[in-house]
Design a protein around this motif. Structure first.
Motif, mmCIF file in Angstrom:
data_model
loop_
_atom_site.group_PDB
_atom_site.id
_atom_site.type_symbol
_atom_site.label_atom_id
_atom_site.label_comp_id
_atom_site.label_asym_id
_atom_site.label_seq_id
_atom_site.Cartn_x
_atom_site.Cartn_y
_atom_site.Cartn_z
ATOM 1 N N PRO A 1 0.558 -1.771 -0.039
ATOM 2 C CA PRO A 1 -0.186 -0.069 0.085
ATOM 3 C C PRO A 1 1.131 0.633 -0.224
ATOM 4 C CG PRO A 1 0.128 -0.682 2.230
ATOM 5 C CD PRO A 1 0.729 -1.615 1.342
ATOM 6 N N THR A 2 1.495 1.975 -1.367
ATOM 7 C CA THR A 2 2.111 2.849 -1.087
ATOM 8 C C THR A 2 1.600 3.530 -1.203
ATOM 9 O OG1 THR A 2 1.892 2.748 -3.669
ATOM 10 C CG2 THR A 2 4.020 1.319 -2.608
ATOM 11 N N GLY A 3 0.462 3.833 -1.904
ATOM 12 C CA GLY A 3 -0.601 5.728 -2.290
ATOM 13 C C GLY A 3 0.385 6.271 -3.083
ATOM 14 N N PRO A 4 -0.158 7.975 -2.793
ATOM 15 C CA PRO A 4 0.636 9.062 -3.296
ATOM 16 C C PRO A 4 1.667 9.151 -2.900
ATOM 17 C CG PRO A 4 -1.229 9.869 -2.885
ATOM 18 C CD PRO A 4 -1.129 7.803 -2.330
ATOM 19 N N GLY A 5 2.686 9.703 -2.999
ATOM 20 C CA GLY A 5 4.006 10.020 -2.633
ATOM 21 C C GLY A 5 3.770 11.478 -2.185
ATOM 22 N N PRO A 6 4.952 12.490 -1.733
ATOM 23 C CA PRO A 6 4.595 13.404 -0.961
ATOM 24 C C PRO A 6 4.421 14.638 -2.550
ATOM 25 C CG PRO A 6 6.587 12.143 -0.626
ATOM 26 C CD PRO A 6 6.307 11.622 -1.100
ATOM 27 N N SER A 7 3.346 15.353 -2.058
ATOM 28 C CA SER A 7 4.192 16.227 -3.372
ATOM 29 C C SER A 7 3.499 17.923 -2.663
ATOM 30 C CB SER A 7 2.622 16.378 -4.181
ATOM 31 O OG SER A 7 2.600 17.171 -5.234
ATOM 32 N N LEU A 8 3.449 18.879 -3.265
ATOM 33 C CA LEU A 8 2.964 20.298 -2.665
ATOM 34 C C LEU A 8 1.754 20.386 -2.777
ATOM 35 C CD1 LEU A 8 5.832 22.687 -4.426
ATOM 36 C CD2 LEU A 8 5.560 22.244 -2.285
ATOM 37 N N ASP A 9 1.220 19.315 -3.890
ATOM 38 C CA ASP A 9 -0.291 19.153 -3.960
ATOM 39 C C ASP A 9 -1.296 19.047 -2.447
ATOM 40 O OD1 ASP A 9 -0.649 20.188 -6.223
ATOM 41 O OD2 ASP A 9 -0.396 17.877 -7.446
ATOM 42 N N SER B 1 -3.237 20.733 3.042
ATOM 43 C CA SER B 1 -4.028 20.313 4.624
ATOM 44 C C SER B 1 -2.586 20.041 5.106
ATOM 45 C CB SER B 1 -4.044 18.272 3.767
ATOM 46 O OG SER B 1 -3.032 18.250 3.513
ATOM 47 N N LEU B 2 -1.885 20.415 5.185
ATOM 48 C CA LEU B 2 -0.680 20.794 5.923
ATOM 49 C C LEU B 2 -0.369 21.418 6.632
ATOM 50 C CD1 LEU B 2 2.383 19.359 7.123
ATOM 51 C CD2 LEU B 2 3.072 20.961 4.976
ATOM 52 N N ALA C 1 8.490 14.888 -9.667
ATOM 53 C CA ALA C 1 8.780 14.141 -8.731
ATOM 54 C C ALA C 1 9.851 14.629 -7.807
ATOM 55 C CB ALA C 1 8.248 12.603 -8.928
ATOM 56 N N ALA C 2 10.905 13.913 -8.129
ATOM 57 C CA ALA C 2 11.896 14.467 -6.828
ATOM 58 C C ALA C 2 11.629 15.577 -6.056
ATOM 59 C CB ALA C 2 13.507 13.956 -7.613
ATOM 60 N N VAL C 3 11.734 17.040 -7.164
ATOM 61 C CA VAL C 3 11.423 18.068 -6.931
ATOM 62 C C VAL C 3 10.425 18.446 -6.355
ATOM 63 C CG1 VAL C 3 11.753 20.865 -7.384
ATOM 64 C CG2 VAL C 3 13.057 19.010 -8.307
ATOM 65 N N ASP C 4 9.567 17.657 -6.791
ATOM 66 C CA ASP C 4 7.994 17.691 -5.683
ATOM 67 C C ASP C 4 8.245 17.707 -4.431
ATOM 68 O OD1 ASP C 4 5.409 19.026 -6.113
ATOM 69 O OD2 ASP C 4 4.650 16.984 -7.035
ATOM 70 N N ALA C 5 8.767 16.267 -4.189
ATOM 71 C CA ALA C 5 8.691 15.710 -3.175
ATOM 72 C C ALA C 5 9.593 16.588 -2.121
ATOM 73 C CB ALA C 5 9.069 14.341 -2.949
ATOM 74 N N ALA C 6 10.866 16.528 -2.665
ATOM 75 C CA ALA C 6 11.912 17.666 -1.464
ATOM 76 C C ALA C 6 11.136 18.856 -0.489
ATOM 77 C CB ALA C 6 12.872 17.708 -2.275
ATOM 78 N N ALA C 7 10.001 20.054 -2.135
ATOM 79 C CA ALA C 7 9.582 20.717 -1.669
ATOM 80 C C ALA C 7 9.086 20.628 -0.402
ATOM 81 C CB ALA C 7 9.550 21.415 -2.672
ATOM 82 N N PHE C 8 8.544 19.722 -0.580
ATOM 83 C CA PHE C 8 7.413 19.351 0.423
ATOM 84 C C PHE C 8 7.561 18.968 1.724
ATOM 85 C CE2 PHE C 8 4.141 16.348 2.822
ATOM 86 C CZ PHE C 8 3.026 17.560 2.908
#
Length: 379
Positions: free
Chosen positions: A248-256, A260-261, A284-291
């Motif tokens: 159950p991986t689900g969506p990765g972290p994102s600025l979207d 909610s944060l 994807a890598a930048v999106d996750a890192a920024a979040f």
């Protein structure tokens, strides 16, 4: 130990094959030509043959010694014996082994000296034993043997270096994956636990002041936050599971997920202002890192800054993504003077993707975290 055992077994097999061929051939030839004119010293010839056959069993352990012994015995054997048998086999095998084990220079010198001896002796004897073409063909084969061994030695060295490089790459990959998981645990789960801690501590203080304080809202935030934490943990565990198994991986972290944060931070009693300028399909890598950088910054604000107001700015340009988290706190953010796990992890997330990172106190009070990333990063 396994390599030594393998070499020893190889020596035994090659030695036995050489002994069967040389002794069998020579004994058969001796029986067929028993009445022929004997050589200069047949007894000495048989001794030289026996020495080469026995010596070859130690070709890998003592390659140079065995090669010198076999070449000396071969030079003595042929003038001493009337039987033109395959005595040369032991010398050729030992010469090849010497070169294949990396002693190419020594093998080349011995081969060159042997070539000179063969050619000069036949020239002086007016090619009494071999024709000129046979002499130079034999000499050419003697020269070619160490060349073949050198190719094998180079191939072995290449395989060994490749194996070492592959092992180092695997170790580095494991270390990078452990660091990535550690960062994810620290940023994701640590953030949620910090929110839970802030909410429960605040609720306990209110209960001390007012035993009739209703905790439904606090418990609801704690439940939502713990649910998010469990989801993050399941995703991390899913990465570690066997790839053939369902995870159950689900969506990765994102600025979207920033709204909610921010709402979770607001529920902890801090006023958070979120401003987003521009939009683009982020790697994807930048999106996750920024979040994760925004998430960790808010965690630090809630835990250490004693801030009342926080600004979160996200600016997406044509070639870069920039984020900034500013607070009006009066407390010293952990890691401002000496980087802790949080600031170190944020810096790694930014600079690891070719971006930049800064964290420090503001001139007008409070603390600021700023990071930028190029948008040309591979996903």
């Amino acid at each position: 130990m396994l390599d030594r055992f393998s070499d020893r077994m190889g020596d035994l097999v090659v030695g036995l094959i050489n002994a069967v061929v040389v002794l069998g051939w020579t004994l058969t030839a001796a029986a067929l030509h028993a009445r022929d004119t004997p050589g200069l010293n047949e007894t000495l010839a048989w001794v030289m043959m026996t020495v080469t056959v026995v010596a070859l069993f130690w070709r890998s352990a003592y390659p140079l010694t065995v090669t010198l012994v076999t070449v000396a015995c071969t030079i003595v054997y042929y003038p001493a014996s009337s039987i033109d048998g395959p005595m040369l086999m032991a010398f050729v095998i030992s010469l090849y082994t010497l070169a294949a084990l990396g002693r190419v220079l020594a093998a080349s010198v011995i081969a060159g000296a042997t070539f000179v001896v063969i050619v000069v002796s036949e020239v002086l004897a007016d090619f009494a034993h071999m024709t000129a073409s046979e002499t130079f063909m034999l000499g050419g084969w003697v020269i070619a043997v160490p060349a073949i061994g050198a190719v094998v030695a180079h191939h072995r060295r290449y395989r060994a270096e490749t194996a070492v490089a592959l092992a180092e790459t695997q170790k580095r990959s494991v270390a990078e994956e452990r660091l990535r998981i550690a960062r994810e645990l620290h940023d994701a789960v640590g953030h949620h636990l910090s929110l839970i801690n802030v909410q429960t501590v605040a609720a306990l203080r209110k209960l001390d002041r007012n035993p009739l304080f209703r905790t439904e809202e606090t418990l609801r935030v704690v439940a939502d936050t713990s649910s998010l934490s469990l989801r993050e943990l399941r995703a991390l565990v899913g990465v570690l599971r066997d790839p053939d198994e369902d995870a159950p991986t689900g969506p990765g972290p994102s600025l979207d997920q920033l709204p909610s944060l921010v709402e979770a931070a607001r529920a902890s009693g801090v006023e958070v202002d979120l401003r987003v300028d521009g939009s683009a399909d982020l790697p994807a890598a930048v999106d996750a890192a920024a979040f994760r950088v925004v998430q960790e910054s808010l965690t630090n604000v809630l835990r250490h800054a004693k801030a009342k107001r926080v600004q979160v700015k996200v600016v997406t340009g044509t070639s870069t993504l920039a984020i900034a988290v500013l607070d009006d706190g009066v407390g010293e953010v952990k890691g401002a003077k000496g980087p802790g796990n949080g600031l170190t992890g944020m810096r790694e997330r930014a600079e690891g993707l070719g971006g930049s990172f800064y964290a420090g106190p503001r001139d007008d009070g409070g603390f600021v975290v700023e990071a930028t990333w190029p948008l040309g990063v591979q996903s």
